[in-house]
Enzyme design. Structure first.
Site, short mmCIF file in Angstrom:
data_model
loop_
_atom_site.label_atom_id
_atom_site.label_comp_id
_atom_site.label_asym_id
_atom_site.label_seq_id
_atom_site.Cartn_x
_atom_site.Cartn_y
_atom_site.Cartn_z
N CYS A 34 0.82 -1.31 -0.15
CA CYS A 34 0.14 0.02 0.10
C CYS A 34 0.99 1.18 0.00
O CYS A 34 1.93 1.16 0.21
CB CYS A 34 -0.79 0.00 1.25
SG CYS A 34 -1.93 -1.49 1.49
N ASP A 441 19.31 37.88 -11.45
CA ASP A 441 18.22 37.79 -12.14
C ASP A 441 17.57 38.90 -11.53
O ASP A 441 17.52 39.25 -10.42
CB ASP A 441 17.18 36.70 -12.05
CG ASP A 441 15.92 36.67 -12.52
OD1 ASP A 441 15.79 36.55 -13.82
OD2 ASP A 441 14.81 37.16 -11.85
#
Length: 494
Positions: A34, A441
């Site tokens: 599971c 940037d």
């Protein structure tokens, strides 16, 4: 994670979905494996075993749970975070290399022998490349059985099985049900077709929390006409695939990402899904990012207010690198104009039936041969684009899913016309490096100034500097931070 038994037991007792895909639980009393969040009753500790992959659980003799469907869990973030050989191998297998080229092809891309690759994967993830690819095929088959009305023969071969016999045997072994039985349990929609494409509707799970605003906003705001478009509340784009091509329409929803995929060759479905998951960074670990960046006195309030921001990545590293160079030192609108010219001139025309999608982005080889009239910007950048395109086309530079990030950075940085900003942007969005940092940037500088951050201390954000970048970008009043018309989407400056 799977070796920390106490942590795993705690996760399954809490049914914590954050660990779905990170490890799998095999229950010896039932023979079932599971995902950690399975709603079934928590098994006794003495009856559980933990595995790093679904393939490892299957190799140990467990079959998939019919309630939690472990094969549909988000992928493990570990394979994106890590840059070692095992992680590169897992990304290549997920992209379909073993199905297309076999184990020798995988080994060649990694620079190892097939026996070494087999040993590395068996020791690290509990299963070899063939078993991992087999698990991938089984999950693809189940998806097609439940989501389409394709004939069983078509499902088998589309999933990568060599024969109906191996298809039937694998599905029965993994899911304890025949293909016909799996199909009978679901209510399928008719599989539409048009323009030479077969369409499949899917929900792509995303590890929670998932904040879609900046990732969708970035893709929409920087979309190149012909290759991408935004209308009817969805982001659309074309896909160049190892066999044929495709289109995809994506929109966020409460249950994950709604995706409609159209493919000329349905066998490319798992590869297309893998690339779309990378595009939207769906297998990220937002809890780890929030825990780390949330402690920063400046970023913390933003991270806690909008947990789960993702990195806008790419379906193709080569395409992304060329687009980054097209966008050097120009506005978003100018970069779109340059990209549209390149696509119209040397992109591959395709019929999609979707408004605005007319071409595939050019291959590196085609981009390298684009005429000067198409590349209407300074000659120095034109030559940079051609050098990059030629290096990609000749195989001298690898920016694919299995690329060595260190080597790719080094090679990019050594190319004339490629500066630090370009290297870090390609590393972040093309190579998927969670710790890339384009510190020069303008958006990063603006965000840092707004918060009063001294970027000399950015090492404190390691190993999640790419995600710190997303939060800094969100402080800029720009369209990349919002999805048009999305009610819960806003930038941090609002």
């Amino acid at each position: 994670m799977h070796t920390d038994e106490a942590a795993c037991l705690s996760a399954i007792r809490a049914k914590d979905a954050r660990f779905d895909g990170v490890f799998y639980t095999g229950v010896t009393s039932t023979g079932i494996y599971c995902r950690p969040s399975c709603p079934a009753r928590t098994p006794q500790a003495c009856n559980v075993r933990f595995y790093p992959t679904a393939a490892a659980a299957q190799a140990a003799g467990f079959r998939a749970c019919k309630r939690c469907l472990p094969g549909a869990a988000p992928g493990s973030p570990e394979w994106d975070i890590r840059g070692d050989t095992v992680a590169r191998a897992m990304r290549l297998i997920d992209d379909g290399v073993v199905d297309r080229e076999g184990v020798p092809g995988l080994a060649a891309k990694l620079g190892y022998s097939p026996r070494q690759v087999q040993r590395l994967l068996a020791c690290s993830v509990g299963a070899g490349p063939v078993a991992l690819a087999r698990t991938r095929r089984a999950h693809t088959a189940r998806t097609l059985l439940e989501a389409t009305d394709l004939r069983l023969t078509d499902v088998a071969f589309a999933s990568g099985f060599a024969s109906l016999r191996s298809f039937n045997a694998t599905i029965t072994e993994v899911y304890a049900a025949t293909p016909s039985q799996l199909r009978a349990r679901t209510r399928r929609r008719p599989t539409p077709a048009g323009e030479g494409l077969t369409f499949v509707d899917l929900i792509l799970p995303a590890r929670a929390p998932f904040c879609p605003c900046n990732v969708f906003g970035h893709l929409i705001a920087t979309a190149i006409p012909g290759v991408e478009s935004f209308h009817d509340g969805a982001y659309h784009r074309t896909l160049r695939l190892p066999v044929g091509h495709g289109v995809v329409s994506l929109r966020p929803s409460n249950s994950g990402i709604q995706a409609r995929l159209g493919l000329t060759d349905i066998s490319q479905l798992p590869t297309a899904i893998s690339r779309i998951r990378r595009l939207l960074d769906l297998d990220a670990d937002p809890s780890a990012v929030t825990e780390h960046l949330g402690r920063d006195p400046h970023l913390g309030p933003l991270v806690h207010a909008h947990p789960g921001r993702r990195i806008p990545r790419s379906v193709d590293g080569d395409e992304l690198a060329l687009r980054i160079v097209l966008g050097q030192q120009v506005s978003t609108a100018a970069a779109q104009t340059h990209g549209a010219r390149l696509v119209a001139a040397v992109g591959t025309p395709v019929d999609t039936g979707i408004d605005g999608l007319t071409h595939l982005f050019p291959t590196p080889d085609a981009a390298a041969e684009a005429p000067d009239s198409t590349l209407a910007f300074p000659d120095a950048r034109r030559q940079t684009l051609r050098r990059l395109a030629r290096a990609l086309a000749d195989g001298e530079l690898d920016l694919g899913v299995g690329a060595d990030r260190h080597d790719a950075r080094r090679q990019l940085g050594s190319m004339r016309g490629i500066g630090l900003w370009t290297v870090e942007m390609v590393a972040m969005r093309g190579l998927g490096d969670p710790d890339a940092f384009p510190g020069t940037d303008l958006g990063v500088l603006h965000g840092a100034a707004t918060l009063g951050i001294d970027l000399a201390g950015h090492d404190a954000w390691r190993p999640w500097r790419s995600y710190a970048t997303q939060y800094l970008w969100a402080l800029t009043p720009h369209a990349v931070n919002t999805i048009p018309g999305h009610p819960g989407c806003r930038s941090e400056i609002q």
